[in-house]
Design a protein around this motif. Structure first.
Motif, PDB file in Angstrom:
ATOM      1  N   VAL A 169       0.528  -1.526   0.024  1.00 53.23           N
ATOM      2  CA  VAL A 169       0.014  -0.015   0.077  1.00 53.23           C
ATOM      3  C   VAL A 169       0.954   1.163  -0.138  1.00 53.23           C
ATOM      4  O   VAL A 169       2.048   1.237   0.185  1.00 53.23           O
ATOM      5  CB  VAL A 169      -1.099  -0.243   1.228  1.00 53.23           C
ATOM      6  CG1 VAL A 169      -1.907  -1.087   1.119  1.00 53.23           C
ATOM      7  CG2 VAL A 169      -0.095  -0.007   2.550  1.00 53.23           C
ATOM      8  N   SER A 170       0.400   2.470  -0.525  1.00 55.57           N
ATOM      9  CA  SER A 170       1.054   3.326  -0.448  1.00 55.57           C
ATOM     10  C   SER A 170       0.745   4.478   0.657  1.00 55.57           C
ATOM     11  O   SER A 170       1.521   5.654   0.948  1.00 55.57           O
ATOM     12  CB  SER A 170       0.949   4.306  -1.761  1.00 55.57           C
ATOM     13  OG  SER A 170      -0.484   4.372  -2.215  1.00 55.57           O
ATOM     14  N   HIS A 171      -0.588   4.166   1.318  1.00 54.63           N
ATOM     15  CA  HIS A 171      -0.952   5.066   2.563  1.00 54.63           C
ATOM     16  C   HIS A 171      -1.462   4.081   3.469  1.00 54.63           C
ATOM     17  O   HIS A 171      -1.886   3.062   3.403  1.00 54.63           O
ATOM     18  CB  HIS A 171      -1.643   6.070   2.223  1.00 54.63           C
ATOM     19  CG  HIS A 171      -3.049   5.889   1.843  1.00 54.63           C
ATOM     20  ND1 HIS A 171      -3.557   6.066   0.719  1.00 54.63           N
ATOM     21  CD2 HIS A 171      -4.211   5.562   2.808  1.00 54.63           C
ATOM     22  CE1 HIS A 171      -4.843   5.565   0.385  1.00 54.63           C
ATOM     23  NE2 HIS A 171      -5.222   5.378   1.669  1.00 54.63           N
ATOM     24  N   TYR A 172      -1.573   4.617   4.721  1.00 54.08           N
ATOM     25  CA  TYR A 172      -1.982   4.025   5.969  1.00 54.08           C
ATOM     26  C   TYR A 172      -2.814   4.982   6.804  1.00 54.08           C
ATOM     27  O   TYR A 172      -2.038   5.682   7.368  1.00 54.08           O
ATOM     28  CB  TYR A 172      -0.951   3.316   6.832  1.00 54.08           C
ATOM     29  CG  TYR A 172      -1.480   2.208   7.784  1.00 54.08           C
ATOM     30  CD1 TYR A 172      -2.546   1.698   7.865  1.00 54.08           C
ATOM     31  CD2 TYR A 172      -0.863   2.267   9.126  1.00 54.08           C
ATOM     32  CE1 TYR A 172      -3.094   1.091   8.729  1.00 54.08           C
ATOM     33  CE2 TYR A 172      -1.179   1.516   9.978  1.00 54.08           C
ATOM     34  CZ  TYR A 172      -2.315   0.701  10.101  1.00 54.08           C
ATOM     35  OH  TYR A 172      -2.860  -0.074  11.087  1.00 54.08           O
ATOM     36  N   ARG A 173      -3.984   4.625   6.846  1.00 55.41           N
ATOM     37  CA  ARG A 173      -4.843   5.843   7.820  1.00 55.41           C
ATOM     38  C   ARG A 173      -4.832   5.251   9.170  1.00 55.41           C
ATOM     39  O   ARG A 173      -5.402   3.977   9.347  1.00 55.41           O
ATOM     40  CB  ARG A 173      -6.367   5.647   7.054  1.00 55.41           C
ATOM     41  CG  ARG A 173      -7.224   6.699   7.805  1.00 55.41           C
ATOM     42  CD  ARG A 173      -8.377   6.635   7.646  1.00 55.41           C
ATOM     43  NE  ARG A 173      -9.423   7.206   8.641  1.00 55.41           N
ATOM     44  CZ  ARG A 173     -10.601   7.094   8.800  1.00 55.41           C
ATOM     45  NH1 ARG A 173     -11.382   6.289   8.014  1.00 55.41           N
ATOM     46  NH2 ARG A 173     -11.296   7.829   9.588  1.00 55.41           N
ATOM     47  N   ILE A 174      -4.513   6.206   9.918  1.00 55.05           N
ATOM     48  CA  ILE A 174      -4.389   5.538  11.480  1.00 55.05           C
ATOM     49  C   ILE A 174      -5.078   6.774  12.219  1.00 55.05           C
ATOM     50  O   ILE A 174      -5.560   7.735  11.655  1.00 55.05           O
ATOM     51  CB  ILE A 174      -2.992   5.619  11.907  1.00 55.05           C
ATOM     52  CG1 ILE A 174      -2.259   7.065  11.667  1.00 55.05           C
ATOM     53  CG2 ILE A 174      -2.158   4.679  11.337  1.00 55.05           C
ATOM     54  CD1 ILE A 174      -0.803   6.976  12.520  1.00 55.05           C
TER      55      ILE A 174
ATOM     56  N   GLU B 257       9.728   6.011   6.502  1.00 55.96           N
ATOM     57  CA  GLU B 257      11.090   5.043   6.282  1.00 55.96           C
ATOM     58  C   GLU B 257      10.596   4.106   5.571  1.00 55.96           C
ATOM     59  O   GLU B 257      11.669   3.735   4.691  1.00 55.96           O
ATOM     60  CB  GLU B 257      11.778   4.784   7.577  1.00 55.96           C
ATOM     61  CG  GLU B 257      12.568   5.856   8.288  1.00 55.96           C
ATOM     62  CD  GLU B 257      12.775   5.615   9.597  1.00 55.96           C
ATOM     63  OE1 GLU B 257      12.677   4.164  10.078  1.00 55.96           O
ATOM     64  OE2 GLU B 257      13.368   6.168  10.493  1.00 55.96           O
ATOM     65  N   ASN B 258       9.490   3.663   5.258  1.00 55.05           N
ATOM     66  CA  ASN B 258       9.184   2.346   4.675  1.00 55.05           C
ATOM     67  C   ASN B 258       8.110   2.867   3.473  1.00 55.05           C
ATOM     68  O   ASN B 258       7.475   2.147   2.712  1.00 55.05           O
ATOM     69  CB  ASN B 258       8.367   1.372   5.624  1.00 55.05           C
ATOM     70  CG  ASN B 258       9.308   0.618   6.417  1.00 55.05           C
ATOM     71  OD1 ASN B 258       9.797  -0.369   5.953  1.00 55.05           O
ATOM     72  ND2 ASN B 258       9.437   1.185   7.648  1.00 55.05           N
ATOM     73  N   ASP B 259       8.181   4.113   3.065  1.00 57.66           N
ATOM     74  CA  ASP B 259       7.592   4.755   1.872  1.00 57.66           C
ATOM     75  C   ASP B 259       6.090   4.521   1.985  1.00 57.66           C
ATOM     76  O   ASP B 259       5.228   4.270   1.012  1.00 57.66           O
ATOM     77  CB  ASP B 259       8.267   4.016   0.673  1.00 57.66           C
ATOM     78  CG  ASP B 259       9.463   4.411   0.479  1.00 57.66           C
ATOM     79  OD1 ASP B 259       9.979   5.598   0.659  1.00 57.66           O
ATOM     80  OD2 ASP B 259      10.269   3.552  -0.092  1.00 57.66           O
ATOM     81  N   ILE B 260       5.348   4.818   3.217  1.00 55.99           N
ATOM     82  CA  ILE B 260       4.096   4.651   3.564  1.00 55.99           C
ATOM     83  C   ILE B 260       3.726   5.768   3.938  1.00 55.99           C
ATOM     84  O   ILE B 260       4.124   6.346   5.006  1.00 55.99           O
ATOM     85  CB  ILE B 260       3.640   3.524   4.356  1.00 55.99           C
ATOM     86  CG1 ILE B 260       4.287   2.150   3.868  1.00 55.99           C
ATOM     87  CG2 ILE B 260       2.265   3.534   4.772  1.00 55.99           C
ATOM     88  CD1 ILE B 260       4.152   0.830   5.007  1.00 55.99           C
ATOM     89  N   THR B 261       2.642   6.414   3.235  1.00 61.25           N
ATOM     90  CA  THR B 261       2.342   7.968   3.893  1.00 61.25           C
ATOM     91  C   THR B 261       1.364   7.654   4.832  1.00 61.25           C
ATOM     92  O   THR B 261       0.126   7.223   4.756  1.00 61.25           O
ATOM     93  CB  THR B 261       1.584   8.521   2.777  1.00 61.25           C
ATOM     94  OG1 THR B 261       2.695   8.694   1.366  1.00 61.25           O
ATOM     95  CG2 THR B 261       0.875  10.121   2.884  1.00 61.25           C
ATOM     96  N   PRO B 262       1.356   8.336   5.810  1.00 59.94           N
ATOM     97  CA  PRO B 262       0.114   8.431   6.956  1.00 59.94           C
ATOM     98  C   PRO B 262      -0.757   9.170   6.746  1.00 59.94           C
ATOM     99  O   PRO B 262      -0.613  10.505   6.503  1.00 59.94           O
ATOM    100  CB  PRO B 262       1.068   8.695   8.581  1.00 59.94           C
ATOM    101  CG  PRO B 262       2.229   9.639   7.555  1.00 59.94           C
ATOM    102  CD  PRO B 262       2.728   9.072   6.248  1.00 59.94           C
TER     103      PRO B 262
END
Length: 735
Positions: free
Chosen positions: A273-278, A312-317
């Motif tokens: 995935v390119s983003h993670y919604r938290i 750092e893992n190229d995942i946009t929060p």
């Protein structure tokens, strides 16, 4: 496909009736390049200038509902007769008296590929059947050759031909009403998934489209009282109000994501995935909710480290500030969202987040699904804090939430935007409300009310500065009838309207399923409530697949309609889909989750069609990464891509088949071709069988772990003690 004369004739007739001279769109290049050039009109989304005109008597907002429904109408994914025929629907409550069974038969005309026949039946109350017969069946039905009449339609059955869809070139229906005894439904109803057909669009999303998954702090973190975290209203709700949550379960440990952030990031990498919604837990950051009291440094460090590791893992929060876990002290001291002071406290909390994490976070969501916060928390009491302030509580809470959102947006705009260059929006969740009969103005207006009381309740003030007019009219009228001196719906001042209007950089949209809507009058004497204020009834087509649980039903076409509605109603805003997913119940625990694959395939494809329609969707968040605590349903519902073994202290995660399928959609950025998409399904189901074997061995591994952790140390301790006793005995004997 050859529509020939029928297609052109239909279009010429409609053009003449509308007073225009338009060309048939079926013989022009299709905006959906992956579909055949000449399409059935029902599968074609005309450009705005070719959109069907709603009845002239309808208001501006009702036109938006009618336009969205007509623009994205696609019959194949829909169940038989699901277009406009009330007879295919069942009401929520069954009658103990006489009921009527509605039998139907439909056939397609003007398709050029033969006739497609579908059948369906449903049980309705006698009064409802009478209403249907009077509405759908004209007093003098047009003469029909006996050869065309469906089998079983005789004089006693009072057959009539439904012409509502004929002007669209779709289908013609027969309905016959016959009395039956009993109160049951169609018990022999088979649940099946829709097959691929010409309406499925094979194509790709725009370059740079963002794919992701989501979660929330309270549902996944656990560690409810660790490292300085204060109690939230959900901690109190689950601990003290027994019977409100399934099996009195709590989220005290949940997925233990507070201790397993590295493990969860590995799962995100596996999904590609390119983003993670938290979400950030307000009481973990500020235990009492009041910034001036105390800021928890350990909470700040936890979220700072987590966000940095994602980057750092190229995942946009994508970070949500409020996902339902209000600090308990704010509820005790001020009454929570019933008190306007929440506006100030929430703004202080938001500014702390901007200060600590704003250099890393570029997408902020103020509130997640405020409709549920207000209605379920302060109207029905199903959610924390569990208050039942019917007819007033939800409206007051929503009023203060909207003000809080606007204040935070202005704070970011004035103080932080220039430096941090981020975006602030809100996430609104709403099902699509489809009129039972799009030719009936009352049904269209009822569907309009459904949408405005759900989505418009929050979107209209943020976009236009005030509540939808239909809400003000209906709640005001009901309040007057109930003897109140003023409306139960709070009022924004002129200054507040100007302050709130336009306070969004993007609109987050959550969606799960669809309901059919018809008008139902709730007399004022029934008492004030959100439900009664709307004067509607929600219906479900019995042919819709329920995927093994009561909610949500699989109705992908409603997603496209909703997205088109947002485009039409709110000026085509920047949209991020922030929640979309399906659960399985406790008794459907398995890793080969075919229903979730079908759900993803259908809903994502409808979103792709909406983008081709011109809707400005930039990202999609599937709900959710992990199985987790599902509010009043506890752990009985599982939305996750990864199965979590909650009974195991280590909370191990196992991938479901949908992981592989969603990963392939992300890699291909859409649906390249039928062969490739079918191959994805085969690979996904093969992969999950191996994981199932691992999960089947979990009880044995759990027992082995118990032996390792408990039995072995105990035996060793006993051996040491026994050796010490023997040694003591021998030494005494020698002396």
């Amino acid at each position: 496909m050859n529509h020939g004369r029928n297609c052109s004739q239909t279009w010429r007739q409609e053009s003449a009736a509308a007073g225009t001279n338009r060309k048939c769109p079926f013989h022009a290049p299709s905006p959906l390049a992956g579909l055949p050039l000449c399409l059935p009109r029902s599968a074609f989304r005309p450009s705005p200038r070719l959109a069907l005109r709603p009845p002239p008597s309808l208001g501006k907002q009702s036109r938006a509902v009618a336009a969205a429904a007509a623009a994205a109408r696609a019959p194949e994914p829909r169940s038989p007769g699901a277009g406009n025929d009330t007879a295919f629907l069942r009401t929520g409550a069954s009658s103990a008296r006489r009921q009527w069974k509605v039998q139907t038969r439909a056939w397609t005309i003007g398709r050029g590929r033969g006739t497609r026949q579908v059948k369906g039946q449903v049980v309705l109350s006698a009064s409802r059947a009478k209403d249907i017969s009077q509405h759908l069946c004209p007093p003098s039905p047009p003469p029909t050759p006996p050869s065309e009449r469906p089998k079983g339609a005789d004089g006693k059955d009072r057959p009539c031909r439904i012409q509502a869809l004929n002007k669209y070139g779709l289908s013609s229906y027969w309905v016959s009403l016959r009395p039956v005894l009993g109160a049951g439904g169609d018990t022999d109803q088979r649940k099946h998934f829709p097959r691929d057909d010409a309406s499925f669009y094979y194509g790709t999303f725009p370059p740079g489209f963002s794919w992701g998954v989501g979660s929330s702090a309270y549902q996944t973190e656990g560690a409810w009282d660790q490292d300085g975290k204060g109690p939230s209203i959900w901690d109190t709700f689950t601990h003290r109000q027994k019977g409100r949550v399934f099996m009195n379960q709590t989220a005290d440990s949940s997925c233990e994501s507070y201790y397993k952030t590295q493990d969860d990031i590995k799962l995100l990498k596996e999904l590609n995935v390119s983003h993670y919604r938290i979400s950030i837990s307000w009481p973990r950051l500020i235990p009492t909710g009041v910034k001036a009291d105390y800021v928890n440094g350990k909470g700040v460090k936890f979220y700072s480290d987590f966000i940095n590791t994602l980057l750092e893992n190229d995942i946009t929060p994508i970070v949500t500030l409020y996902h339902w876990d209000l600090p308990q002290m704010l509820q005790v001291k001020f009454g929570g969202w019933q008190n306007v002071s929440m506006v100030t406290y929430f703004n202080d909390y938001a500014n702390l987040c901007f200060e600590k994490f704003g250099d890393q976070v570029k997408h902020w969501i103020t509130f997640s699904d405020p409709w549920s916060v207000a209605k379920e928390g302060y109207e029905t009491g199903r959610h924390a804090p569990g208050l039942k302030l019917r007819g007033t509580g939800a409206y007051t809470a929503a009023h203060h939430i909207i003000k809080s959102h606007a204040k935070v947006w202005h704070s970011y705009d004035k103080i932080w935007r220039k430096k941090q260059q981020g975006l602030v929006g809100i996430s609104l969740t709403c099902n699509w409300g489809e009129p039972v009969d799009i030719t009936n103005p009352k049904d269209i207006e009822a569907a309009e009310r459904y949408m405005q009381f759900c989505l418009g309740w929050f979107a209209n003030p943020i976009c236009a500065g005030d509540y939808p007019q239909v809400m003000k009219d209906y709640i005001g009228r009901k309040s007057t009838e109930q003897g109140l001196g003023m409306s139960r719906l709070p009022v924004f001042s002129i200054h507040e309207k100007n302050y709130i209007k336009g306070t969004f950089d993007f609109l987050g949209l959550g969606h799960f399923t669809t309901r059919y809507i018809t008008e139902k009058n709730h007399p004022a004497r029934q008492g004030p409530s959100y439900q009664n204020d709307r004067d509607i009834a929600e219906l479900v087509d019995p042919n819709w697949s329920d995927l093994g649980c009561n909610w949500p039903h699989l109705v992908p076409w409603g997603f496209r309609r909703l997205l088109n509605f947002v485009q039409t109603q709110y000026g085509n805003p920047l949209v991020y889909v922030t929640e979309n997913g399906v659960s399985e119940k406790l008794n459907h625990i398995q890793l080969c989750d075919e229903w979730r694959i079908q759900y993803l395939k259908g809903y994502i494809n409808e979103m792709l069609k909406a983008i081709k329609d011109g809707v400005n969707v930039k990202g999609y968040t599937s709900w959710s990464l992990l199985d987790k605590f599902e509010w009043e349903n506890g752990y009985s519902y599982r939305y996750g891509f990864f199965y979590v073994e909650f009974n195991n202290r280590n909370k191990p995660r196992y991938p479901k088949a949908s992981v592989q399928y969603y990963k392939n959609i992300i890699s291909a950025n859409g649906f390249p071709n039928p062969i490739e998409v079918e191959r994805w399904y085969s690979i996904a189901t093969e992969t999950c069988s191996t994981t199932n074997q691992i999960l089947a061995a979990e009880p044995l591994l759990h027992h082995m772990q118990m032996v390792t952790e408990i039995v072995v140390p105990t035996v060793c301790t006993l051996c040491i003690l026994l050796s010490a006793v023997l040694l003591t005995f021998l030494l005494r004997r020698q002396s």
